[in-house]
Design a protein around this motif. Sequence first.
Motif, PDB file in Angstrom:
ATOM      1  N   ALA A  46       0.778  -1.116   0.271  1.00 20.76           N
ATOM      2  CA  ALA A  46       0.115  -0.147   0.257  1.00 20.76           C
ATOM      3  C   ALA A  46       1.148   1.350  -0.226  1.00 20.76           C
ATOM      4  N   VAL A  47       1.884   0.767   0.126  1.00 24.17           N
ATOM      5  CA  VAL A  47       3.248   2.418   0.588  1.00 24.17           C
ATOM      6  C   VAL A  47       3.530   2.688  -1.015  1.00 24.17           C
ATOM      7  N   PRO A  48       3.879   2.093  -1.717  1.00 20.79           N
ATOM      8  CA  PRO A  48       4.719   2.723  -3.121  1.00 20.79           C
ATOM      9  C   PRO A  48       3.910   3.612  -3.877  1.00 20.79           C
ATOM     10  N   ASP A  49       2.746   3.571  -4.125  1.00 18.55           N
ATOM     11  CA  ASP A  49       1.479   4.952  -4.004  1.00 18.55           C
ATOM     12  C   ASP A  49       0.908   5.084  -3.339  1.00 18.55           C
ATOM     13  N   ALA A  50       0.819   5.533  -1.805  1.00 21.64           N
ATOM     14  CA  ALA A  50       0.241   5.792  -1.214  1.00 21.64           C
ATOM     15  C   ALA A  50       0.135   7.249  -1.305  1.00 21.64           C
ATOM     16  N   ALA A  51      -1.251   8.031  -0.703  1.00 24.34           N
ATOM     17  CA  ALA A  51      -2.073   9.324  -0.990  1.00 24.34           C
ATOM     18  C   ALA A  51      -0.913  10.451  -0.774  1.00 24.34           C
ATOM     19  N   PHE A  52      -1.475  11.391  -1.724  1.00 23.69           N
ATOM     20  CA  PHE A  52       0.015  12.356  -1.440  1.00 23.69           C
ATOM     21  C   PHE A  52      -1.154  13.216  -2.020  1.00 23.69           C
ATOM     22  N   PRO A  54      -2.105   0.262  -8.378  1.00 18.80           N
ATOM     23  CA  PRO A  54      -2.401   0.862  -9.279  1.00 18.80           C
ATOM     24  C   PRO A  54      -1.811   0.412 -10.599  1.00 18.80           C
ATOM     25  N   PHE A  55      -2.055  -1.059 -11.224  1.00 17.82           N
ATOM     26  CA  PHE A  55      -0.943  -1.435 -12.235  1.00 17.82           C
ATOM     27  C   PHE A  55      -0.722  -0.813 -13.610  1.00 17.82           C
ATOM     28  N   GLY A  56      -1.667   0.283 -13.328  1.00 17.92           N
ATOM     29  CA  GLY A  56      -1.682   0.736 -14.898  1.00 17.92           C
ATOM     30  C   GLY A  56      -0.668   1.988 -14.747  1.00 17.92           C
ATOM     31  N   VAL A  57      -0.766   2.721 -13.792  1.00 21.27           N
ATOM     32  CA  VAL A  57      -0.463   3.967 -13.666  1.00 21.27           C
ATOM     33  C   VAL A  57       0.903   4.261 -12.951  1.00 21.27           C
ATOM     34  N   ASN A  58       2.068   5.100 -12.782  1.00 19.44           N
ATOM     35  CA  ASN A  58       2.855   5.686 -11.714  1.00 19.44           C
ATOM     36  C   ASN A  58       2.309   7.263 -11.259  1.00 19.44           C
ATOM     37  N   PRO A  59       1.272   7.456 -10.147  1.00 20.48           N
ATOM     38  CA  PRO A  59       0.838   8.247 -10.138  1.00 20.48           C
ATOM     39  C   PRO A  59       1.914   9.437  -9.711  1.00 20.48           C
ATOM     40  N   LEU A  60       2.608   8.748  -8.793  1.00 20.21           N
ATOM     41  CA  LEU A  60       4.311   9.962  -8.954  1.00 20.21           C
ATOM     42  C   LEU A  60       4.325  10.535  -9.755  1.00 20.21           C
ATOM     43  N   VAL A  61       4.897   9.142 -11.217  1.00 17.62           N
ATOM     44  CA  VAL A  61       5.502  10.590 -12.062  1.00 17.62           C
ATOM     45  C   VAL A  61       4.996  11.336 -12.212  1.00 17.62           C
ATOM     46  N   GLU A  62       3.684  10.818 -12.743  1.00 21.16           N
ATOM     47  CA  GLU A  62       2.600  11.101 -13.551  1.00 21.16           C
ATOM     48  C   GLU A  62       2.750  12.576 -13.153  1.00 21.16           C
ATOM     49  N   ALA A  63       1.955  13.141 -11.545  1.00 19.84           N
ATOM     50  CA  ALA A  63       2.247  14.235 -10.552  1.00 19.84           C
ATOM     51  C   ALA A  63       3.843  14.930 -11.132  1.00 19.84           C
ATOM     52  N   LEU A  64       4.810  14.370 -11.383  1.00 13.74           N
ATOM     53  CA  LEU A  64       6.193  15.069 -11.384  1.00 13.74           C
ATOM     54  C   LEU A  64       6.347  15.904 -12.470  1.00 13.74           C
ATOM     55  N   GLU A  91       9.668   1.826 -13.563  1.00 15.13           N
ATOM     56  CA  GLU A  91       8.841   1.600 -12.431  1.00 15.13           C
ATOM     57  C   GLU A  91       7.007   1.322 -12.960  1.00 15.13           C
ATOM     58  N   HIS A  92       6.904   0.751 -14.199  1.00 14.42           N
ATOM     59  CA  HIS A  92       6.296  -0.348 -14.862  1.00 14.42           C
ATOM     60  C   HIS A  92       6.392  -1.242 -15.402  1.00 14.42           C
ATOM     61  N   ALA A  93       7.630  -1.142 -15.181  1.00 12.38           N
ATOM     62  CA  ALA A  93       8.361  -2.559 -14.996  1.00 12.38           C
ATOM     63  C   ALA A  93       8.354  -3.769 -13.569  1.00 12.38           C
ATOM     64  N   ILE A  94       8.921  -2.722 -12.400  1.00 14.64           N
ATOM     65  CA  ILE A  94       8.454  -3.194 -11.721  1.00 14.64           C
ATOM     66  C   ILE A  94       7.324  -4.049 -11.292  1.00 14.64           C
ATOM     67  N   LYS A  95       5.705  -3.061 -11.386  1.00 16.78           N
ATOM     68  CA  LYS A  95       4.568  -3.132 -11.202  1.00 16.78           C
ATOM     69  C   LYS A  95       4.427  -4.069 -12.442  1.00 16.78           C
TER      70      LYS A  95
END
Length: 435
Positions: A134-140, A293-303, A404-408
């Motif tokens: 739950a942590v890698p993409d936890a809310a920010f 969220p396997f289809g998206v990387n929220p932190l990278v998208e936010a950056l 990150e997509h590769a890891i997911k």
Amino acid sequence: MSTTLDAAIAAIRGVLAGAMAHPHLAAFGPDARMEDDLRLDSVLRLQLLLELELQAGLAAPEAAISSTEIETVADLARLLVGEAAPAAPAPSEDDDYVGVHGELDYDIKIHCVVSCLCDALKQAGVDHRPFHLAVPDAAFAVTSAWRLAYHAAAVDHAPLFHWFTRLHGVQVEDWYDRAASKAENIARLDAVLALRSPTTSVMVMLDMFHLPERENKFNQDPFPHYLLLETTADPAFWLVRDVDYRWEGPIARDRLVHAISRPTVAGGYRFDRATARDPNPEDLAAFVRAVVPFGVNPLVEALKLIVEAHLAGRDGVRLEDLESALAELPILIIRKYGYEHGLAWFWRALKLPAREFDRWCDEIEALVAGLKGFHFAALKLARGATPEVVADIRTRLADLDAREHAIKRRLGEVFELWAAATLPGAEVIRFRRAS
């Protein structure tokens, strides 16, 4: 010590004393510890590296940007002058290598709420590693001023508490009344602590900036942070269990009340580990599908959004504001280590090859290092948007997204294998093979 190394150390001091006007130089010297003696957090270190490059011509190698092994001024100086660190021993090729399948003697601390919850599981003898997914993409949050924020009104921990209860059978009670005054909530805290059973954890949010007795490694003001409290034999002191920073000890009650009463913080919970249990497979499968969220990387998208907003001057922000907009990024970067704990649990359950797990740990480490490298490049961008710097930033973000997509994808494949073996006949997610 060589003249070149002496010159690098002198340049470090010159930048700290000059351009950065750093106030904590009394202990400066080759053996001064960057964090403990000079109080240089990760953001200040990046600023130091940037000023060294711009003012002293000492370009920072990637190792200096991403390394966790730079403890002293001399360590940094050696990297700046090109002195290689001792090579790590080559991994053993022993056929008996067990790696992840042996004793796991490390325990990551990357999210204060999750650390407090998982502390209860560990004390109850329950494996807490799956919960770290739950942590890698936890809310920010990204604020209206295009700033990255690990703590904001929009950040809701309720999903964490829901899944903690569903997975492990431990109810999380919100004892803090946000409609009440600070004094009323301190009275509630006194009552909760007085009634605390030996298996109950009492969690409270406070502003660590107002606890100079404690570590503030990210140099944040304010610094909202959750930790655990207990009473002691002396009513003037409470026992602090700051599991996220691996510290335990008594602190004067009035100092803690002061930090809890700051207007920048509000929140508190309690939970009893007496009912803690391992998750059943169906709930664990639902948890993974819900929190990753396997289809998206929220932190990278936010950056990406934050960078482009500052390049375009959107909503009145200026390019030079990008530095402060990303000040809290280091707190979010370390969350990516949560992948390691989650992968480890499935790897052990499926008895997959230990060496492949190590390779994916290297990929996670590379993701963390890449995010740190992006942060440094963003500081450069804040000083001026040359075409080369802009192109470098965009390339870095694209590379981070792909990594990150590769890891997911691999996490998804491993989860699919586990679900197929554990939940016969259940519908599972299908993932493309990682190339």
